[in-house]
Enzyme design. Structure first.
Site, PDB file in Angstrom:
ATOM      1  N   LYS A  22     -63.253 -18.115 -42.469  1.00  0.00           N
ATOM      2  CA  LYS A  22     -64.633 -17.827 -42.085  1.00  0.00           C
ATOM      3  C   LYS A  22     -65.559 -18.928 -42.587  1.00  0.00           C
ATOM      4  CE  LYS A  22     -65.730 -13.424 -42.338  1.00  0.00           C
ATOM      5  NZ  LYS A  22     -65.936 -12.189 -43.137  1.00  0.00           N
ATOM      6  N   ARG A  80     -69.886 -12.267 -48.104  1.00  0.00           N
ATOM      7  CA  ARG A  80     -68.800 -11.930 -47.181  1.00  0.00           C
ATOM      8  C   ARG A  80     -67.473 -12.482 -47.651  1.00  0.00           C
ATOM      9  NH1 ARG A  80     -70.859 -14.609 -41.723  1.00  0.00           N
ATOM     10  NH2 ARG A  80     -69.399 -13.140 -40.751  1.00  0.00           N
ATOM     11  N   GLY A 126     -61.671  -6.714 -41.386  1.00  0.00           N
ATOM     12  CA  GLY A 126     -62.033  -5.440 -42.004  1.00  0.00           C
ATOM     13  C   GLY A 126     -61.225  -5.063 -43.228  1.00  0.00           C
ATOM     14  N   MET A 137     -61.055  -6.692 -46.187  1.00  0.00           N
ATOM     15  CA  MET A 137     -61.740  -6.912 -47.457  1.00  0.00           C
ATOM     16  C   MET A 137     -63.214  -6.582 -47.257  1.00  0.00           C
ATOM     17  SD  MET A 137     -59.857 -10.226 -48.923  1.00  0.00           S
ATOM     18  CE  MET A 137     -60.199 -11.068 -47.422  1.00  0.00           C
ATOM     19  N   ARG A 167     -63.472 -17.582 -34.917  1.00  0.00           N
ATOM     20  CA  ARG A 167     -62.076 -17.727 -35.367  1.00  0.00           C
ATOM     21  C   ARG A 167     -61.181 -17.689 -34.139  1.00  0.00           C
ATOM     22  NH1 ARG A 167     -62.503 -11.857 -38.019  1.00  0.00           N
ATOM     23  NH2 ARG A 167     -62.675 -10.707 -36.092  1.00  0.00           N
ATOM     24  N   HIS A 213     -61.593  -1.335 -34.602  1.00  0.00           N
ATOM     25  CA  HIS A 213     -60.496  -1.574 -35.534  1.00  0.00           C
ATOM     26  C   HIS A 213     -59.149  -1.280 -34.891  1.00  0.00           C
ATOM     27  CE1 HIS A 213     -57.709  -0.288 -38.752  1.00  0.00           C
ATOM     28  NE2 HIS A 213     -58.166  -1.374 -39.323  1.00  0.00           N
ATOM     29  N   ARG A 231     -16.636 -11.130 -19.753  1.00  0.00           N
ATOM     30  CA  ARG A 231     -15.590 -10.372 -20.440  1.00  0.00           C
ATOM     31  C   ARG A 231     -14.789  -9.582 -19.412  1.00  0.00           C
ATOM     32  NH1 ARG A 231     -20.201  -9.213 -24.607  1.00  0.00           N
ATOM     33  NH2 ARG A 231     -21.182  -9.145 -22.578  1.00  0.00           N
ATOM     34  N   ARG A 238     -13.438 -15.253 -19.707  1.00  0.00           N
ATOM     35  CA  ARG A 238     -12.546 -15.087 -20.856  1.00  0.00           C
ATOM     36  C   ARG A 238     -11.414 -14.139 -20.483  1.00  0.00           C
ATOM     37  NH1 ARG A 238     -14.685 -12.094 -26.089  1.00  0.00           N
ATOM     38  NH2 ARG A 238     -14.479 -10.316 -24.682  1.00  0.00           N
ATOM     39  N   GLU A 285     -13.258 -18.651 -32.856  1.00  0.00           N
ATOM     40  CA  GLU A 285     -13.767 -17.447 -33.515  1.00  0.00           C
ATOM     41  C   GLU A 285     -13.020 -17.061 -34.768  1.00  0.00           C
ATOM     42  OE1 GLU A 285     -13.882 -14.317 -30.585  1.00  0.00           O
ATOM     43  OE2 GLU A 285     -12.208 -15.151 -29.506  1.00  0.00           O
ATOM     44  N   SER A 289     -16.206 -22.747 -27.071  1.00  0.00           N
ATOM     45  CA  SER A 289     -17.363 -21.871 -27.131  1.00  0.00           C
ATOM     46  C   SER A 289     -17.248 -21.087 -28.428  1.00  0.00           C
ATOM     47  CB  SER A 289     -17.377 -20.925 -25.928  1.00  0.00           C
ATOM     48  OG  SER A 289     -18.474 -20.045 -26.041  1.00  0.00           O
ATOM     49  N   GLY A 293     -17.480 -18.161 -30.583  1.00  0.00           N
ATOM     50  CA  GLY A 293     -17.650 -16.711 -30.513  1.00  0.00           C
ATOM     51  C   GLY A 293     -18.122 -16.270 -31.883  1.00  0.00           C
ATOM     52  N   THR A 294     -19.439 -16.352 -32.087  1.00  0.00           N
ATOM     53  CA  THR A 294     -19.931 -16.203 -33.457  1.00  0.00           C
ATOM     54  C   THR A 294     -19.955 -14.759 -33.954  1.00  0.00           C
ATOM     55  OG1 THR A 294     -22.138 -16.340 -32.498  1.00  0.00           O
ATOM     56  CG2 THR A 294     -21.275 -18.322 -33.575  1.00  0.00           C
ATOM     57  N   ASN A 295     -19.769 -13.779 -33.062  1.00  0.00           N
ATOM     58  CA  ASN A 295     -19.646 -12.409 -33.581  1.00  0.00           C
ATOM     59  C   ASN A 295     -18.367 -12.308 -34.406  1.00  0.00           C
ATOM     60  OD1 ASN A 295     -21.869 -11.994 -32.029  1.00  0.00           O
ATOM     61  ND2 ASN A 295     -20.917 -10.555 -30.603  1.00  0.00           N
ATOM     62  N   ASP A 296     -17.235 -12.686 -33.778  1.00  0.00           N
ATOM     63  CA  ASP A 296     -15.975 -12.638 -34.514  1.00  0.00           C
ATOM     64  C   ASP A 296     -15.923 -13.713 -35.596  1.00  0.00           C
ATOM     65  OD1 ASP A 296     -14.515 -10.446 -33.710  1.00  0.00           O
ATOM     66  OD2 ASP A 296     -13.817 -11.416 -31.870  1.00  0.00           O
ATOM     67  N   CYS A 304     -21.343 -18.314 -27.529  1.00  0.00           N
ATOM     68  CA  CYS A 304     -21.498 -17.133 -26.685  1.00  0.00           C
ATOM     69  C   CYS A 304     -21.624 -15.849 -27.494  1.00  0.00           C
ATOM     70  CB  CYS A 304     -20.355 -17.032 -25.672  1.00  0.00           C
ATOM     71  SG  CYS A 304     -18.746 -16.872 -26.448  1.00  0.00           S
ATOM     72  N   TYR A 307     -24.956 -25.961 -24.958  1.00  0.00           N
ATOM     73  CA  TYR A 307     -25.695 -24.817 -24.415  1.00  0.00           C
ATOM     74  C   TYR A 307     -25.557 -23.618 -25.336  1.00  0.00           C
ATOM     75  CZ  TYR A 307     -21.152 -22.955 -23.010  1.00  0.00           C
ATOM     76  OH  TYR A 307     -19.876 -22.479 -23.034  1.00  0.00           O
TER      77      TYR A 307
END
Ligand code: ADP
Ligand code: MG
Ligand code: MG
Length: 923
Positions: free
Chosen positions: A45, A115, A124, A126, A359, A482, A590, A646, A789, A808, A810-813, A876, A896
């Site tokens: 402000k 202020r 609002g 403070m 602002r 508000h 899949r 796959r 993976e 590729s 397979g980042t889950n596994d 993937c 990718y």
């Protein structure tokens, strides 16, 4: 060395400049080094008031006490840092010279506001005290000066009330009781209609309220008022409201607030005065039209409080044409200067316009996108800046549920539309009515209920309930209330000013205009995009991303990013959606999902249970055309873009009935046979069949299926199954090629850990592929690759790359196998404890663990490309749709990311942010 620095720093603090006049912004810049630094030092402000003064916009005289002074004050347990107060007194003297008025001088008194204002706006949260400098003598002098007794005593009573609340912590109710008593006495609804004498006696009564509650009198000495108010504003930084807000908004707690001392200007000096708030564009839709509210003959807080019905800013043109022109010119100047939509406060004092605040405006997701695009089109910012200004969450909004149009029509026909208010924060929300913030929070957190917070209006103390709720409805208040501000900031759907709703907080119910009564706990569906409130639970649908501004912005993002964005899609309809959303290929199809369909599952089960190879071959032959049709659909949908398929991955038992169910069925049949319940021959046959399946399931049962016979291992174990899949892929591909559809199949072998697994599997499958192409008399371009993976695959990625033409991740596994954690067990169990205790900072299944899993990925990319130049590498796992993980993938040089179709637009933007270096590093 360190010690010397500390001593130096202390020396700097000792002689620090704690106070900056609004026309000293240059000095502040020199001290702080940058505009960011000025904002940190003077608060948003204060910095912007000073900046507006530099731009020669009409800002009342005044000065800023720095955030550093606040932090020093708080650290010293509530004592001003040395020299600060002397600097304030000096600045007051200079403000007196600038205005020609004097604090406490009845002949021509200066009044000021005190202020709060932190680096980041916390509307609002403070405190602010207006009309400081008023006392009995000054009031009498002002009456002589203005001849307006009601104005003077209205200002005075406001000071006493604000002072009591902010400085001494007196609650609102006793003040409100006094006002109510006087309103009743005169039979008026508004404080503004009270006669002047009443305001005078109200001031006296307010002083008694203060003295009673605070055990000390209201201070008559203006400088003492200023000193105490400054302290109170400093302290409000650590108030509960401000603390909760910072926690929710992710604002650090150690920034401190500045105090702005501003010469008062008055919007309540008659019909040529007024006050208002506005945004330079419509922050709900993003349209390039000023939006806001104002009041004639009123003081600042009246507009925000929503106690008097305000006028729309468009009316200003009619009522005050000259002011309207000036305000619009200032709005344009501010947008040009800040290159951003502004949220402004202004006051008109007897025909003169004053700017009290500007602002960057908060906005909805929809508006954020439109505004960024239009500012870039208007050349105020570059396209890259427009892309940077839109966050992944903004894009995500377009993929969230809206009410189903048919359900909405039906609800309207049935009279479920119970109210319409202002559409201040878009989106659909459904929940049970909760009539106060604590109830909303309790139901949401403890009972896991969805709630809609319904209030006459909201206050800063209600924020916790708003955050816990799905959405918010208020019966009063405007676009700048508000409720509206907070809801927009946190992306909560909200409808405010639904005035036809009568909320009865005592009886815990609402009554609609038509007399319908809803109880607390009843269902409500609200649409923050249209402002409609419906009784009941309405069906929602996910909208398409056809918003023209979003499409344009994403096209700009595409021009910036270097990372490809592909999608995980199992069915043609997913593939079509993915393409519509901008996917450039399928990174994961899949195939097993297709096996689970009801009409196919019996054949799949029979295939698994086959006694010999001939029987199995028969079932596979029946599955072949089904798979071929699936792939044909995918290839057609992707029209020449790469499609990564796959081969079967999960353990076979997943396709068979559950062991427990089978066992139960067997026992039941045995019992019925024993009791003679039914034809023994039929029952016997049934029992035999069930037992056979049970035996097979038992034979396939594994201690640890996640680490068992699955992925490439299954392919090697049951080659005829994957050979059928490859045949289906190539028959589909050749068929498409013959009918003129371009195809680029990429066959992905899952879960390989060694290069020999890949060699064996690929030899077998490539033979089948060649055979099909020969039969069909066409060749299609294809690749064999693998999913990385398990850690070993990443470690020996160079050898794997000998047989894999693409990788590729397979980042889950890969996350499961790197951590040695089973995701299903972790996420429902100990993982939340780890997160709570800070043992893990983030859920590694949601955001890539860069130092562990990410390290393996980096290694895999490097080794793979060492062996095979230009090896294509993607990801993937679900991380492919997570912005922070996408930034990491960009950094380690992936080609990718592939994610769910619904995440594709988000990934396109996140990939552009990564290319612009916009994303914070999580390492
Ligand atoms: P907040 O940060 O909560 O908006 P502000 O400090 O902006 O609080 O002040 C609250 C209200 O008082 C605003 O409407 C503002 O415009 C008004 N106000 C503040 N200072 C002055 C002043 N010097 N003259 C007139 N109105 C003021
Ligand atoms: Mg303000
Ligand atoms: Mg896997």
């Amino acid at each position: 060395m360190r010690k010397r620095k500390a001593v130096l720093r202390r020396a700097v603090v000792r002689c620090a400049k704690h106070v900056y006049l609004f026309d000293e912004v240059r000095l502040a810049e020199r001290a702080a080094g940058s505009w960011e630094g000025v904002r940190a030092l003077l608060g948003g402000k204060g910095a912007n008031l000073a900046e507006m003064a530099r731009l020669k916009l009409p800002v009342p005289a005044g000065f800023v006490v720095t955030t550093e002074a606040c932090n020093a004050f708080l650290a010293a347990g509530g004592r001003f840092p040395p020299g600060m107060w002397e600097q304030v007194l000096d600045a007051v003297a200079r403000t007196e010279r600038a205005t020609g008025k004097k604090l406490g001088d009845p002949a021509d008194p200066l009044l000021v506001s005190c202020r709060s204002g932190a680096k980041f706006s916390m509307p609002g949260m403070m405190d602010t005290v207006l009309n400081i400098g008023m006392n009995d003598a000054v009031a009498a002098g002002l009456v002589r000066l203005t001849g307006d007794e009601r104005f003077v005593y209205d200002a005075y009573r406001r000071l006493v009330q604000m002072y009591g609340r902010v400085v001494l912590g007196v609650p609102d109710e006793p003040f409100e009781q006094v006002l109510a008593k006087h309103r009743k006495l005169h039979g008026v609804a508004n404080d503004a209609d009270l006669p002047a004498e009443d305001l005078r006696s109200i001031t006296g009564e307010f002083k008694r309220v203060v003295a009673e509650h605070a055990q000390r009198p209201f201070p008559e000495e203006p400088i003492e008022q200023l000193r105490l108010a400054t302290m109170a504003v400093f302290k409000s930084w650590n108030g509960k409201r401000a603390f909760d807000y910072r926690k929710a908004a992710g604002i650090p707690h150690d920034l401190g607030t500045a105090v702005n001392i501003v010469a008062m200007v008055f919007g309540n000096l008659g019909q040529d005065s007024g006050t208002g708030v506005a945004t330079t564009r419509d922050v709900t839709t993003g349209a390039n039209e000023m939006e806001g509210d104002f009041l004639i003959n009123a003081q600042g807080e009246d507009v925000v409080a929503g106690t008097r019905t305000s006028l729309r800013i468009q009316e200003l043109k009619r009522l005050m044409p000259r002011i309207n022109r000036e305000l619009r010119a200032i709005a344009r100047a501010l947008e040009r200067h800040y290159r951003e939509v502004q949220d402004i406060e202004f006051t008109i004092e007897r025909g003169k316009l004053w700017m009290l605040q500007t602002r960057d405006a908060k906005r909805t997701a929809q508006a954020a996108i439109r505004i960024a695009v239009e500012l870039a089109r208007g050349k105020l910012i570059t396209r890259a800046e427009a892309v940077k200004r839109v966050s992944p969450d903004h894009v995500d909004y377009f993929l969230h549920p809206q009410f189903d149009p048919a359900a909405r029509r039906k609800a309207k026909d049935e009279g479920a539309l119970i109210a319409t208010g202002l559409n201040v924060s878009p989106g659909a929300a459904i929940g049970r009515i909760a009539l106060d913030a604590d109830t909303a929070e309790r139901w949401a957190l403890e009972e896991k209920q969805r709630v809609i917070l319904v209030r006459p209006e909201t206050k800063p103390d209600d924020v916790h309930g708003m955050l816990a709720a799905q959405g918010v409805v208020t019966s009063r208040g405007g676009r700048t209330s508000h409720a509206a501000l907070v809801a927009r900031q946190f992306g909560k759907p909200a409808v405010v000013g639904a005035m036809s709703l009568e909320i009865d907080l005592d009886a815990r119910r609402l009554r609609t205009a038509s007399g319908r009564v809803l109880k607390e706990g009843d269902w409500l569906s609200i649409d923050g995009t249209t402002g409609e409130v419906f009784a009941g639970e309405m069906k929602t649908v996910v909208p398409d991303v056809a918003d023209a501004h979003l499409l344009e912005l994403l096209r700009w993002a595409d021009g910036i990013r270097t990372l490809g964005v592909w999608a995980n899609a199992d069915y043609p309809r997913d593939a079509e959606r993915a393409r519509r959303f901008g996917a450039e290929g399928i990174g994961l199809c899949r195939t097993e999902h297709m096996f689970f369909e009801t009409e196919r599952l019996p054949t799949v089960q029979a295939m698994i249970l086959a006694q010999d190879e001939r029987e199995r071959a028969g079932h596979l032959a029946r599955l072949l055309p089904m798979q071929r049709a699936d792939f044909t659909g995918l290839f057609k949908a992707m029209a020449g873009l790469p499609v990564t398929i796959r081969l079967i991955d999960p353990p076979l038992h997943e396709f068979l009935p559950s062991h427990d169910d089978l066992q139960k069925a067997v026992v039941e049949l045995e019992t019925r046979i024993r009791l003679g319940d039914g034809d023994p021959a039929t029952l016997g046959k049934e029992l035999q069949a069930k037992r056979r399946v049970l035996d097979a399931v038992e034979a396939l049962r594994e201690q640890n299926p996640m680490l068992g016979l699955r992925g490439v291992r299954l392919g090697i174990h049951m080659p005829e199954l994957v050979r059928m899949q490859v045949r289906a892929i190539f028959e589909a591909a050749c068929g498409c090629a013959k009918s003129g559809v371009k195809v680029k199949p990429k066959i992905m072998i899952p879960l390989a850990a060694t290069s020999s697994e890949l060699r064996v599997e690929r030899d077998l499958l490539e033979e089948e592929a060649r055979a099909v192409m020969k039969e069909q008399g066409v060749r299609v371009p294809y690749q064999f690759g693998t999913m990385i993976e398990v850690p070993r695959a990443a470690i020996v990625a160079d050898r794997i790359a000998e047989y894999a033409e693409f990788f590729s991740f397979g980042t889950n596994d890969l996350t499961q196998t790197t951590f040695g954690i089973s995701r299903d067990d972790a996420e429902t169990g100990f993982l939340s404890e780890y997160l709570r205790k800070g043992i893990l900072l983030r859920n590694p299944f949601a955001t890539l663990d860069q130092s562990g899993v990410g390290y393996l990925m980096e290694l895999g990319v490097r080794l793979g490309r060492e062996r095979r130049k230009g090896l294509e590498v993607g990801i993937c796992g679900e991380h492919g749709g997570d912005p922070a993980s996408i930034a990491f993938c960009h950094r380690i040089g992936l080609d990718y990311v592939s994610c769910s179709p619904f995440r594709v637009p988000v990934a396109r933007l996140a990939a552009a942010h990564a290319a612009l270096g916009e994303v914070r590093d999580l390492r």
